[in-house]
Design an enzyme around this catalytic site. Sequence first.
Site, PDB file in Angstrom:
ATOM      1  N   ASP A  90       0.908  -1.145   0.000  1.00 30.51           N
ATOM      2  CA  ASP A  90       0.000   0.000   0.000  1.00 30.51           C
ATOM      3  C   ASP A  90       0.950   1.198   0.000  1.00 30.51           C
ATOM      4  OD1 ASP A  90      -1.456   2.275   0.927  1.00 30.51           O
ATOM      5  OD2 ASP A  90      -3.023   0.924   1.636  1.00 30.51           O
ATOM      6  N   HIS A  91       1.025   1.910  -1.117  1.00 30.52           N
ATOM      7  CA  HIS A  91       2.125   2.894  -1.223  1.00 30.52           C
ATOM      8  C   HIS A  91       1.989   4.024  -0.202  1.00 30.52           C
ATOM      9  CE1 HIS A  91      -0.609   5.261  -3.760  1.00 30.52           C
ATOM     10  NE2 HIS A  91       0.196   6.285  -3.585  1.00 30.52           N
ATOM     11  N   HIS A 153      -5.914   2.919   1.300  1.00 35.26           N
ATOM     12  CA  HIS A 153      -5.119   4.037   1.818  1.00 35.26           C
ATOM     13  C   HIS A 153      -5.775   4.719   3.025  1.00 35.26           C
ATOM     14  CE1 HIS A 153      -3.036   3.222  -1.807  1.00 35.26           C
ATOM     15  NE2 HIS A 153      -3.765   3.969  -2.602  1.00 35.26           N
TER      16      HIS A 153
END
Length: 413
Positions: A90-91, A153
């Site tokens: 999950d960036h 996010h």
Amino acid sequence: MDPITYERLAATLADMDREWSTEAQRIFYLAVPPWMFEAIPIKLSEVGLASRKQTRLVVEKPIGSDLESAKAVNRTLTQAFHESQIFRIDHYLGKETVQNILAFRFANPLFEPLWNRNYINHVAITVAEQVGVEHRGRYYEKAGALRDMIQNHLLQLVSLIAMEPPVSFAADEIRNKKVDVLRAIRPMVPDKISTCAVRGQYRAGEINGQRVCAYREEPDVDPNSRTETFAALELSLDNWRWHDVPFYLRTGKRLPVRASEIVIQFCRVPHRAFPPEAASDFQPVRLILSIQPFEGIVLKFHAKQPGRSMHLRSVDMRFGYQENFETPSPDAYETLLRDVLVNDPTQFKRADEVEAAWIAVMPVLQAWAATPPDDFPNYAAGTWGPKAAEELLARSGRQWFPPLAVKASIVPP
Ligand code: BG6
């Protein structure tokens, strides 16, 4: 997908090991369409490429499109690889400002004593984007804002803000504490979804003085699409710390600015001794953890305005990465890929974390699927989403504050 390809890959890697006289560390990186998740890990395992303990499998989202499909993906992944070998990206977790949430909360004694229902009125998280769907219409049509942003996010941000202090920085300790938060999200009642969830889709509008088209006119988008490009939720956490503290989440495409911010709004003082005119432009005390584009933290509190009378004004105490650190923040992917190389899974999602996040959003997904929207498109590009998003907070006398990025002065040049 030809099985021969995998056999050749295994043979080539074995040749390299022989040539280098070592057992090289192998990292497989899957940034592939969802249907390939089923096949690739199994095929890698069939040719023996999953068996070394130090081999890693990096997986990009989407991990499923609902709870059942996410479970299926996790089953396939763990059939082929051990959970400890799987790095689900999950960036957002690679962003410095997101990693700083734990530093801010747990390295400073200042705010943690206040970090609970006794002092915090609510938490509001905004992840606003100016871009539209760009060239990703085909993917986005099936995803929408809830799956694309909130399930991953924004819920990760919720868990970092709401988690209990970890005992150590061991990967599983952090992830256990985060998953506890996701599990504490009160299940949304199916026939009350309209009171705690809002969806929207942009029509044509203007951003930075430029005309932009409606979502339905974007490439690869159905001209009658009912996919949401904006979503807002009100969540409650059923635990001791956060009982009765609403968490508001909103995200959308084609909003007026690009800004990701977490606003912690504190309760009012129990008794205001000042005369009403002293606080005529009263603003609540807010702590703003700004993820991007401004990277930093702002505390908005009251100060006495200079002059003979007691007049209160909201002022800022501010920390910015750019002013405080000489080195620029690394890109989120740079950080995460380094973590994969050094085998540190702390900032990657475990199977149970992904599934708990799906459980939290499933009632909304189901309710929205059962009652297609009849008012789309319901916000103009370049505005803050549908009116109902304002009403979500207004019902309890609250409001979304414009992100810091709206005040151009705080955005670094
Ligand atoms: C991705 C979403 O995960 O995050 C995109 O699929 C979105 O739709 C992007 O634009 C936002 O990332 P960032 O880092 O620009 O906030």
